[in-house]
Scaffold this active site. Structure first.
Site, PDB file in Angstrom:
ATOM      1  N   HIS A  26       1.997   4.655   0.205  1.00  0.00           N
ATOM      2  CA  HIS A  26       2.409   3.709   0.583  1.00  0.00           C
ATOM      3  C   HIS A  26       4.035   3.640   0.139  1.00  0.00           C
ATOM      4  O   HIS A  26       4.956   2.973   1.277  1.00  0.00           O
ATOM      5  CB  HIS A  26       1.896   2.320   0.088  1.00  0.00           C
ATOM      6  CG  HIS A  26       2.595   1.286   0.837  1.00  0.00           C
ATOM      7  ND1 HIS A  26       2.898   0.944   2.069  1.00  0.00           N
ATOM      8  CD2 HIS A  26       3.017  -0.024   0.150  1.00  0.00           C
ATOM      9  CE1 HIS A  26       3.514  -0.354   2.104  1.00  0.00           C
ATOM     10  NE2 HIS A  26       3.266  -0.762   1.164  1.00  0.00           N
ATOM     11  N   ASN A  40     -16.821  -6.555  18.956  1.00  0.00           N
ATOM     12  CA  ASN A  40     -15.310  -6.621  19.316  1.00  0.00           C
ATOM     13  C   ASN A  40     -14.673  -5.411  19.219  1.00  0.00           C
ATOM     14  O   ASN A  40     -14.850  -4.336  18.373  1.00  0.00           O
ATOM     15  CB  ASN A  40     -14.976  -7.676  18.132  1.00  0.00           C
ATOM     16  CG  ASN A  40     -15.499  -9.211  18.314  1.00  0.00           C
ATOM     17  OD1 ASN A  40     -15.526  -9.634  19.590  1.00  0.00           O
ATOM     18  ND2 ASN A  40     -16.265  -9.497  17.234  1.00  0.00           N
ATOM     19  N   HIS A  69       5.923  -1.789  -6.691  1.00  0.00           N
ATOM     20  CA  HIS A  69       5.671  -0.826  -5.750  1.00  0.00           C
ATOM     21  C   HIS A  69       6.247   0.796  -6.266  1.00  0.00           C
ATOM     22  O   HIS A  69       5.384   1.749  -6.109  1.00  0.00           O
ATOM     23  CB  HIS A  69       6.271  -0.885  -4.260  1.00  0.00           C
ATOM     24  CG  HIS A  69       5.065  -1.972  -3.470  1.00  0.00           C
ATOM     25  ND1 HIS A  69       5.365  -3.362  -3.730  1.00  0.00           N
ATOM     26  CD2 HIS A  69       4.277  -1.661  -2.435  1.00  0.00           C
ATOM     27  CE1 HIS A  69       4.538  -4.218  -2.770  1.00  0.00           C
ATOM     28  NE2 HIS A  69       3.817  -3.255  -2.046  1.00  0.00           N
TER      29      HIS A  69
END
Ligand code: MN
Length: 258
Positions: free
Chosen positions: A80, A63, A209
């Protein structure tokens, strides 16, 4: 072979050590973090067949897929977040691989979360855990057991209301304490992201975060089976894909547990 590695294999083969899969299945149905609509949202996982022992490839099945870096059970690298953007070794391809293995400290707040989906782990609750199980060692993963992964309906898992998602997380004091005073590798959660559902409204927004990645620490989101781990004594193996300049990646997270 070194004695400790021989013993590791023997213990695994005898079943005295278990390999626990902390990973959710990855598919088009995998729930996504819902960000307010003024921001780009993460694409869902998409998969398409290239061949399946047919005219497109007579002897093989494979795939193609595409996904957001932060879709499903995934790793957050320091880059991030804006607070970690200038740190060294802050992307998934440059993190030293030694950091992909570390001890687990599992803090169980599932009872509190059952009563209050917005429950936030406090430093007092962490110190209470430490009185029972010992000081969280430097380089540990702190895994927040909430039993949130037992919510199999994606709507209940995201738990979005008119005012945003309602899921548990950390106070900013806790994130600062774990990152700076305990020097953890990072935190892992059962929810779709490492901040609480309402954390866009916190100060600073998304404080876990901000503080973790600003301190060079990592995140693991959408974990499961944390109820199969002891409070201490397990080892987590979490190695993200080596995406050049990547901010994170889906990954298989496993634990070796007594
Ligand atoms: Mn993420």
């Amino acid at each position: 072979m070194s004695l400790v590695l021989v013993q590791l294999l023997e213990e695994l083969q005898a079943g005295r050590l278990r390999v626990v899969d902390l990973t959710q299945p990855l598919s088009a149905q995998t729930p996504l973090l819902p960000l307010p609509s003024q921001w780009n949202n993460s694409p869902a996982f998409r998969i398409w067949e290239l061949s399946r022992y047919d005219e497109r490839g007579p002897a093989w099945y494979w795939n193609g897929f595409e996904t957001g870096e932060h879709t499903g059970t995934h790793f957050d690298a320091p880059v991030h977040w804006i607070s970690g953007k200038d740190l060294p070794d802050n992307t998934v391809d440059r993190i030293p691989p030694e950091k992909f293995v570390g001890p687990a400290c599992v803090i169980d707040i599932s009872e509190a979360v059952a009563k209050d989906p917005n429950y936030l782990l406090t430093p007092d609750r962490v110190r209470e855990w430490e009185q029972q199980y010992g000081t969280i060692p430097a380089g540990a993963w702190v895994l927040l057991r909430t039993d949130w992964s037992k919510r199999k309906d994606p709507k209940e898992y995201i738990n979005a209301k008119e005012d945003g998602a309602h899921t548990p997380g950390f106070t900013k004091e806790t994130s600062a304490f774990l990152a700076k005073d305990r020097d953890v590798l990072g935190v892992g959660v059962e929810t779709v992201g490492t901040d609480a559902g309402q954390a866009a409204k916190f100060d600073p927004p998304f404080p876990n975060h901000y503080l973790m990645h600003g301190s060079g620490k990592f995140g693991l989101a959408s974990l499961c089976n944390l109820d199969q781990l002891p409070a201490t004594g397990a080892i987590v193996i979490a190695a993200p894909l080596k995406i050049v300049n990547g901010s994170g990646s889906p990954l298989r997270v496993i634990a070796i547990a007594p």
